[in-house]
Scaffold this active site. Structure first.
Site, PDB file in Angstrom:
ATOM      1  N   HIS A  60       0.840  -1.198   0.000  1.00 61.92           N
ATOM      2  CA  HIS A  60       0.000   0.000   0.000  1.00 61.92           C
ATOM      3  C   HIS A  60       0.875   1.247   0.000  1.00 61.92           C
ATOM      4  CE1 HIS A  60      -3.953   1.899   1.673  1.00 61.92           C
ATOM      5  NE2 HIS A  60      -3.307   2.741   0.876  1.00 61.92           N
TER       6      HIS A  60
ATOM      7  N   ASP B 266       0.701   2.589   3.667  1.00 62.88           N
ATOM      8  CA  ASP B 266      -0.087   3.704   3.146  1.00 62.88           C
ATOM      9  C   ASP B 266       0.821   4.930   2.969  1.00 62.88           C
ATOM     10  OD1 ASP B 266      -2.195   5.222   2.197  1.00 62.88           O
ATOM     11  OD2 ASP B 266      -3.218   5.417   4.124  1.00 62.88           O
TER      12      ASP B 266
END
Length: 436
Positions: free
Chosen positions: A50, A295
């Site tokens: 991610h 992320d």
């Protein structure tokens, strides 16, 4: 290449012979060593499932070159880029343009296909996409939030194609708008960032996780929940048979850190209470959480110096993920084997990468060598992302000395006795799309 006297996560000391792009043998091999690991820790290269490398559209924040250098310097040998770029990766032309940019990557990569009202699934699924997602159930950076009907259609199509659906699970109908309206007018590190945590509530995440899992079950789709920030969300995913990830910022930071971070700690989903953070950490340790992913969402220092309503959401993290986890292992908070599984073995399993994630004969020679005794202080100015800052300023980390992607050296450094790099060097772009 022969790497001699390396300590694996399970405690074994082995030699590793590399021929071409693969690991040819692991054991007591003998022969002249190209690298004498001298008992240092050898891990399979991490897979960060991610990241947001920001190209195309926002090269001032990050590029494939700078983001992949940051990955390599953190022991990450595969990254998966998300679709909320400009243009978003929702059709064939956008995928092709991003794939061309990705040729500058030092590490292997996957490119996810996104979903908006204008997506073109026939074009996307004719390309080698990694997964479908990050599918946004609420707006975040890029404003790609979709409605329930489109989400159901997307999940059904992914199930037919045999592709994992990665879901950004927040239910915007449960956001506490009054909490955000009550926030002050400070900016940057003086902003009332806790209002963002109150606004994008824990209940909003849990409800969306449950709904995503229900839709996935109806279509027999493989659902992966991105950046779960609550123990309730993790438990809901596990109960439904979905996989989930936790980010380092939700593992190591809480709302108690927002007085210092301000808008530099604004992300979606936001930081939670210390009680929830501790419960998330327990689930990371005990195996309920499948993987850790970052992320990685870089923004410039100047962009973050805004009010809580205007500042962009996201923090950089690809370079500090494994170092933070290894430092935690050295403190006895989790095992080295768990670090290996969370960052390499399990991501390879969840996303069907059969040649990655293990130090074993026949596998891709994606490897990173660490000295666990060299615990360093993390400083944003020493990292390689264009962001130039980190929410983990002052934390401890164990950084790699050598990173290989399919046998090619992509990062190497020689460190002095104080742990600072006397010199470091990056290899040439060696990355490939892991889907071919």
């Amino acid at each position: 290449m022969l790497i001699a006297n390396a300590r694996l996560a399970d405690g074994r000391t082995v030699d590793v012979r590399i021929e071409g792009e693969r690991i040819a043998a692991v054991g007591s091999l003998g022969g002249e060593a190209d690298v004498d690991a001298a008992g240092k820790l050898l891990l399979p290269g991490a897979i960060d499932a991610h990241v947001h490398l920001r190209e195309p559209g926002f090269p001032h924040k990050e590029t494939w070159e700078t983001g992949s250098k940051s990955a390599a310097a953190g022991g990450v040998t595969t990254v998966v880029d998300q679709p909320n770029t400009d243009p978003p990766t929702t059709d064939g032309a956008a995928f092709d343009a991003k794939a061309e940019l990705a040729r500058k990557s030092l590490v292997d990569y996957g490119i996810n296909g996104g979903v908006t009202g204008e997506w073109k699934p026939d074009e996307l699924f004719s390309r080698p996409i990694f997964a479908l997602g990050e599918v946004f159930l609420a707006d975040s950076t890029g404003e790609m939030g979709i409605d329930a009907e489109l989400f159901e259609r997307a999940v059904e199509r992914a199930a037919r194609e045999g592709v994992v659906v990665t879901v950004h699970a927040e239910d915007a109908t449960l956001f506490d708008r009054e909490a955000l309206e009550a926030a002050g007018e400070g900016v940057g590190r003086d902003a009332d960032a806790d209002a963002w945590s109150a606004y994008r509530s824990a209940a909003a995440e849990v409800a969306a996780v449950e709904r995503a899992c229900e839709v996935g079950a109806d279509s027999a789709a493989a659902v992966h929940i991105a950046h779960t920030s609550t123990p309730e969300g993790i438990d809901a995913a596990a109960a439904a048979g979905a996989t989930c990830e936790v980010c380092p910022h939700h593992l190591f930071l809480s709302r108690g850190d927002l007085d210092d971070l301000g808008t530099f700690g604004r992300m979606n989903p936001p930081l939670r209470s210390e009680e929830r953070r501790e419960a998330v950490a327990e689930r990371v340790r005990d195996g309920t959480v499948d993987i850790v992913a970052t992320d990685h969402a870089p923004h410039t220092h100047e962009e973050k110096e805004a009010g809580i309503r205007e500042a962009p959401s996201g923090v950089p993290g690809v370079e500090t993920m494994v170092p933070l986890l290894l430092a935690a292992a050295e403190r006895g908070e989790l095992t080295r084997e768990r670090v290996r599984d969370l960052t390499a073995t399990n991501p390879a399993r969840v996303f069907d990468l059969p040649r990655k994630g293990e130090v074993r004969e026949g596998m891709d020679a994606d490897l990173a060598l660490y000295d666990p005794e060299r615990v360093e202080t993390i400083r944003g100015q020493d990292l390689h992302s264009k962001a130039g800052w980190t929410p983990f300023e002052g934390f401890e980390g164990v950084f790699p000395e050598l990173t290989l992607v399919r046998g090619a050296v992509v990062y190497q450094r020689d460190a002095d006795d104080d742990g600072a790099g006397e010199s470091e060097a990056f290899g040439e772009p060696a990355g490939r799309n892991v889907r071919g």
